[in-house]
Scaffold this active site. Structure first.
Site, PDB file in Angstrom:
ATOM      1  N   CYS A 191      42.539  38.620  35.270  1.00 13.83           N
ATOM      2  CA  CYS A 191      43.669  37.957  34.619  1.00 13.83           C
ATOM      3  C   CYS A 191      43.245  36.592  34.078  1.00 13.83           C
ATOM      4  O   CYS A 191      42.454  36.529  33.152  1.00 13.83           O
ATOM      5  CB  CYS A 191      44.846  37.861  35.596  1.00 13.83           C
ATOM      6  SG  CYS A 191      46.411  37.505  34.798  1.00 13.83           S
ATOM      7  N   HIS A 205      45.666  43.531  38.024  1.00  9.71           N
ATOM      8  CA  HIS A 205      45.405  42.904  39.324  1.00  9.71           C
ATOM      9  C   HIS A 205      45.083  43.943  40.400  1.00  9.71           C
ATOM     10  O   HIS A 205      45.990  44.377  41.118  1.00  9.71           O
ATOM     11  CB  HIS A 205      46.627  42.102  39.761  1.00  9.71           C
ATOM     12  CG  HIS A 205      46.839  40.843  38.992  1.00  9.71           C
ATOM     13  ND1 HIS A 205      46.162  39.686  39.275  1.00  9.71           N
ATOM     14  CD2 HIS A 205      47.672  40.561  37.959  1.00  9.71           C
ATOM     15  CE1 HIS A 205      46.562  38.725  38.442  1.00  9.71           C
ATOM     16  NE2 HIS A 205      47.464  39.238  37.632  1.00  9.71           N
ATOM     17  N   GLU A 255      43.743  43.388  43.174  1.00  8.89           N
ATOM     18  CA  GLU A 255      43.986  42.819  44.508  1.00  8.89           C
ATOM     19  C   GLU A 255      45.440  42.954  44.942  1.00  8.89           C
ATOM     20  O   GLU A 255      45.763  42.770  46.108  1.00  8.89           O
ATOM     21  CB  GLU A 255      43.534  41.348  44.531  1.00  8.89           C
ATOM     22  CG  GLU A 255      44.512  40.347  43.945  1.00  8.89           C
ATOM     23  CD  GLU A 255      44.501  40.276  42.414  1.00  8.89           C
ATOM     24  OE1 GLU A 255      43.864  41.143  41.784  1.00  8.89           O
ATOM     25  OE2 GLU A 255      45.150  39.368  41.867  1.00  8.89           O
TER      26      GLU A 255
END
Lengths: 759, 234
Positions: free
Chosen positions: B87, B205, B207
């Site tokens: 990002c 993302h 994560e």
């Protein structure tokens, strides 16, 4: 120098009586700076002078409450971590209505910034934001830009600082045409043994200013927030603050780093009334005094006066009281995060606030005279003269038909339609703890990394109900918020309220306020959900017209270990649809009636708080036991809308539904079809369940003293939504719900400002 | 396995990356301050997390790309070390010139936060080496500037050399489509690599998709593969 003319005093929002009181307390005329200090601290916004006397109506204690109202945020216990350390959730909701109307992006952004600071001031890391918004009529010329601006402001701030906005609500009514509402909620988590408070303890301790340098923005915001708008409102634009979420992110991380040490005695953010309110409130809580050198305050504008330094509402600033000798270490952490900091004074034992500027003493007043002895009024109140007229419900001119167009129009109404357009602009997954995000269930669910607790959050208020029955409006706001927690299986821990009302000097508005607070209090007690923090926003009025009573309620709950939350929408074809609760709907004050008539009329169905408690407990049991596969309460638009929302929760794969239209619970005259379809009521929840659980559900409901009725089945085939005589093509229903918000509020492809059914 | 997670002022996914790679996947993930002159000794992987570095008041990532820690990060990459930008981290890597192209404002103008479906296009990177080409992975995006842009020769070169790693795709058909693309990025690009395949940028993302309790775990398999591959290469 300056003249203490009646005009100057009136411009400070002080009445002649209040001004006389100030002179009596000081034994002399106030200085210009002191006039500003009293003006801000005795404003409605800071002193709650019209509402404080009624706070006793709200219960503030309970088994989970660690800290009730009075500090920057309330605290509830959320259990231990693996090491046995106890954790708390700190939360609060606040309004930023007036600034958001003047400057929607910055007004909404700084509303979020302010509530986040209130939470991290307690030592808590913020982990979730909610927002509750009210705009004018969907076709009002300003609505479109206000919606766009407010959503950009809320999102821009939360997204940048990295706290997920996990839920909220958004409503529309012509009463907000000239006075929108922006209520922001934040929740953070903190170990119970590391909670910080806003008290300036320890005589001799240094007072440290941290964060953005002071400018002229937001001068007299608190006074602005305490006055009704008139035609000159846009002249108040300099009173709106400008937000810098990046600065706040640095401030947050620096403060959390400081909280991990033992260097601070107290901390408070500089919110409304800026340095003045934080200094006075911190000194007041400690019962001590403070001596400040205003020349030491970091400044970003030239030639700031003492008056401006005291009252600026520049954002992203904190006031710290450090333990003596720790100031250098505190400032080193600020330096690391690139934050300005300065020692601007010290704690004294005089009980007085003494401020010096350019060698002169500009403020020297007893702290208690400003804070504790602020005026408190028992303002006159009386029911509206036309209350009986408001409560009268005459439906005789409206056809009693099961009209598919009615359901489509309701589903497309921006208050009911999907709010995806809003929440897709909010980062709702950052921090990696969002278990149930916006739009998926009746409440949001977040997982707390620190101890594994799963917290549920909901925010509700149906202001229509307040038109003729503000008590019911307050009670049902609490009931709906708690019901929404129950629908994801969560037990309530506590509430925070944001009481948005009109001009309290109008006895009818004052009556609404007290009635609504009574309703909130009664429901909070009945449902075991005490109010731990809150905010009162009055003078929400434009050109003499006050808004509808809007007692916004946010509820925080906890899922018992092992309980899996369920969605609002149906999950599987073949599931059976049950209605739990006594079905006694009314078209009084309903969304349907407003849609038909274009105005409010009648009274909401009778509120039964014992039934609310029983239904909520039953739903929690059924969700907790895995029997309820989805759960959704009846609210706006009644049974038809609730059932339709369950059917089209996933717009791209809606479920057909075949249900009977239930008879109402009470005996006597049969209700109209429209009343059964679209009438609104509390204490009712729809669930979906396996057919094998029929007997179990009936038995558990009977044991709980709750009526239960099997309405039908989630369709295994077909493409229609059927509720008794009402038959609607599923595709049209899903489209109305998915696209209604954009089409109505923002002007979609159809360019329509009208609900689709009226095309 | 030491993972250096860079912390710029305004990073806000730094702790999420530490949680995913450290707490969930067991690596030694450490926060590294933007003002530091060097990476921890023995660093195996550098991650630039999402957020709003320096507030992103200039072009996103522009200031972070010039912060002190980027000097050793560049040297680490030049010596073959694996660098992943997520990002805002992707934006920083393009601003630093470590990846080609730029990330423009989303075609829809607004910030967009939603789950997306990603199709693996190439195994030519540590991130994708252990993923099946054509396999689909679901995880969130959350950005306002994720619209990948490069000139046609650059795009053609990326495509020709297998440096387009992930593309937004329809979860039902697996095809790249306009609807599946949340930001209007060129060729539906969600992730790319540099020529050597050791510097990787992605907008989604991973994560935020590592924990089954919270939803899709499309990021977990991807990050697990990354750690395994980095371990093998070092």
């Amino acid at each position: 120098m300056f003249d203490l003319t009646p005009e100057l005093i009136a411009r400070h929002g002080l009445t002649p009586d209040e001004y006389a009181d100030i002179q009596r307390r000081l034994g002399r005329l106030p200085t210009f700076e002191e006039l500003g200090v009293f003006s801000a601290m005795w404003s409605e916004h800071c002193a709650y002078k019209s509402s404080r006397i009624h706070f006793g109506l709200l219960p503030t204690t309970g088994p989970h409450v660690l800290l009730g109202p009075g500090e920057n945020a309330g605290l509830v216990a959320i259990g231990p971590d693996r090491q046995g350390r106890q954790w708390a959730a700190a939360f609060k909701m606040e309004s930023h209505n007036h600034p958001s109307f003047l400057e929607p992006v910055q007004g909404a952004a700084t509303g979020v910034g302010g509530i986040l600071r209130d939470v991290f001031t307690m030592g808590a890391r913020p982990i979730a934001i909610l927002n509750a918004l009210r705009f004018g009529a969907p076709d009002h010329p300003r609505t479109r830009s206000l919606v766009a601006g407010v959503v950009q402001g809320v999102g821009g701030y939360g997204n940048c600082i990295g706290v997920p906005t996990v839920g909220g609500n958004c409503g529309f009514d012509a009463c907000y045409d000239g006075n929108i509402l922006v209520n922001a909620f934040a929740l953070g988590v903190v170990p119970v043994d590391r909670v910080f408070k806003g008290a300036a303890t320890g005589v001799g301790n240094p007072v440290i200013y941290v964060g953005s340098a002071t400018g002229r923005d937001g001068l007299h915001g608190a006074t602005m927030a305490s006055a009704a708008f008139d035609a000159t409102a846009k002249d108040q634009r300099p009173a709106v603050q400008v937000g810098d979420p990046f600065q706040e992110k640095l401030l947050l991380e620096a403060c959390l780093e400081l909280f991990a040490e033992d260097w601070l005695a107290g901390i408070q953010d500089m919110g409304a009334a800026g340095l003045t309110s934080s200094a006075f409130e911190m000194a007041s809580r400690a019962g001590l005094g403070m001596s400040l050198n205003l020349n030491a305050v970091p400044m970003r504008a030239a030639n700031l006066t003492a008056y401006e330094l005291l009252l600026s509402e520049s954002q992203e600033r904190m006031l710290l009281v450090a333990r003596r000798g720790c100031e250098d270490r505190v400032r080193a952490v600020c330096d690391k995060w690139g934050l300005e900091s300065a020692v601007i004074g010290s704690v004294t034992d005089t009980g007085r606030m003494v401020c010096r500027f350019d060698g002169a003493t500009v403020v020297d007043v007893p702290v208690a005279a400003v804070v504790d002895d602020a005026p408190s009024y028992d303002r006159p109140r009386r029911p509206p003269a036309d209350l009986e007229e408001r409560r009268r419900l005459d439906l005789s001119d409206l056809p009693d038909l099961a009209d598919p167009g009615d359901l489509l129009a309701l589903m497309a109404h921006p208050e009911i339609a999907s709010k995806r357009w809003i929440w897709q602009q909010y980062d709702h997954t950052v921090r990696n703890g969002t278990k149930v995000g916006p739009g998926a269930a009746d409440a949001a669910v977040i997982r707390v990394h620190e101890n594994g607790a799963r917290l549920a959050l909901a925010v509700d208020c149906t202001e229509r109900y307040g038109f003729a029955d503000p008590w019911a409006c307050g009670a049902l706001a609490v009931a709906e918020a708690v019901r929404n927690l129950s629908c994801v299986g969560a037990e309530p821990l506590g509430l925070t309220d944001c009481l948005n009302f009109g001009n309290p000097e109008d006895p009818e508005v004052m009556w609404q306020l007290v009635e609504a607070m009574r309703g909130v209090g009664d429901a909070a007690r009945a449902l075991g959900a005490p109010v731990v923090s809150g905010n009162v926003s009055l003078y929400n009025a434009t050109a003499g017209e006050s808004i509808l009573p809007t007692p916004m309620i946010a509820a925080v709950g906890r899922l018992p270990d092992g309980v899996q939350p369920v969605s609002s929408g149906f999950v599987s074809a073949g599931d059976e649809v049950w209605l739990l609760g006594s079905f006694r709907p009314s078209l009084g004050a309903s969304r349907w009636l407003h849609q038909k008539r274009g105005r409010h009329a009648g009274r909401v169905a009778e509120v039964d708080l014992a039934a609310e408690a029983a239904v909520s407990a039953l739903v929690r049991r059924l969700v907790g036991d895995g029997v309820a596969r989805n759960a959704h309460d009846l609210s706006d638009g009644g049974l038809a809308v609730a059932l339709a929302e369950c059917a089209v929760a996933h717009a791209d794969r809606p479920f057909a539904v075949a249900c009977q239209l239930p008879e109402p619970a009470q005996s006597g005259g049969a209700l109209r079809v429209t009343e059964r379809l679209f009438g609104e009521t509390g204490a009712c929840v729809l669930i979906g369940a396996l057919s094998g659980h029929r007997a179990l559900i009936a038995q558990l409901a009977a044991e709980a003293g709750v009526s239960s009725m099997r309405l039908g089945v989630v369709g295994t085939q077909g493409d229609e939504f059927v509720l008794g005589p009402l038959v609607v093509p599923l595709v049209a229903l899903a489209k109305a719900h998915a696209q209604g918000f954009e089409q109505v509020v923002l002007g979609g492809e159809s360019g329509g400002r009208q609900p689709p059914s009226q095309h | 396995m030491i993972v250096a997670v860079l912390q710029f002022p305004g990073s806000n996914c730094d702790q999420d990356v530490v949680h995913a790679l450290g707490t969930v996947l067991g690596a030694d993930a450490r926060l590294v301050w933007h003002g530091d002159a060097g990476l921890p000794t023995g660093t195996d992987l550098v991650v630039l997390p999402g957020g709003f570095s320096y507030g992103d008041y200039l072009r996103s990532g522009a200031i972070a790309a010039r912060s002190p820690i980027m000097v050793p990060v560049r040297a680490f990459a030049e010596s073959g070390g694996t660098v992943l930008g997520i990002c805002n981290g992707f934006q920083v890597l393009t601003e630093a010139g470590m990846l080609p192209g730029a990330l423009l404002r989303n075609a829809g103008v607004q910030f967009v936060c939603r789950d997306v479906c990603l199709r693996v296009e190439s195994q030519a990177s540590a991130l994708t080496a252990r993923l099946q080409p054509g396999s689909l992975h679901v995880m969130p995006v959350a950005h306002r500037e994720g619209n990948y842009f490069a000139d046609e020769p650059t795009l053609a070169a990326l495509e020709a050399t297998g440096r387009v790693l992930l593309r937004y795709a329809d979860p039902l058909t697996g095809e790249a489509s306009r609807e599946a693309n949340p930001n209007g990025s060129a060729h539906g690009i969600a992730a790319i690599a540099n020529k050597k395949g050791n510097v990787i940028g992605m907008m989604p993302h991973p994560e935020r998709a590592v924990d089954a309790e919270l939803g899709p775990v499309g990021g977990r398999v991807m990050l697990e593969g990354l750690l395994t591959e980095v371990r093998r290469r070092n």
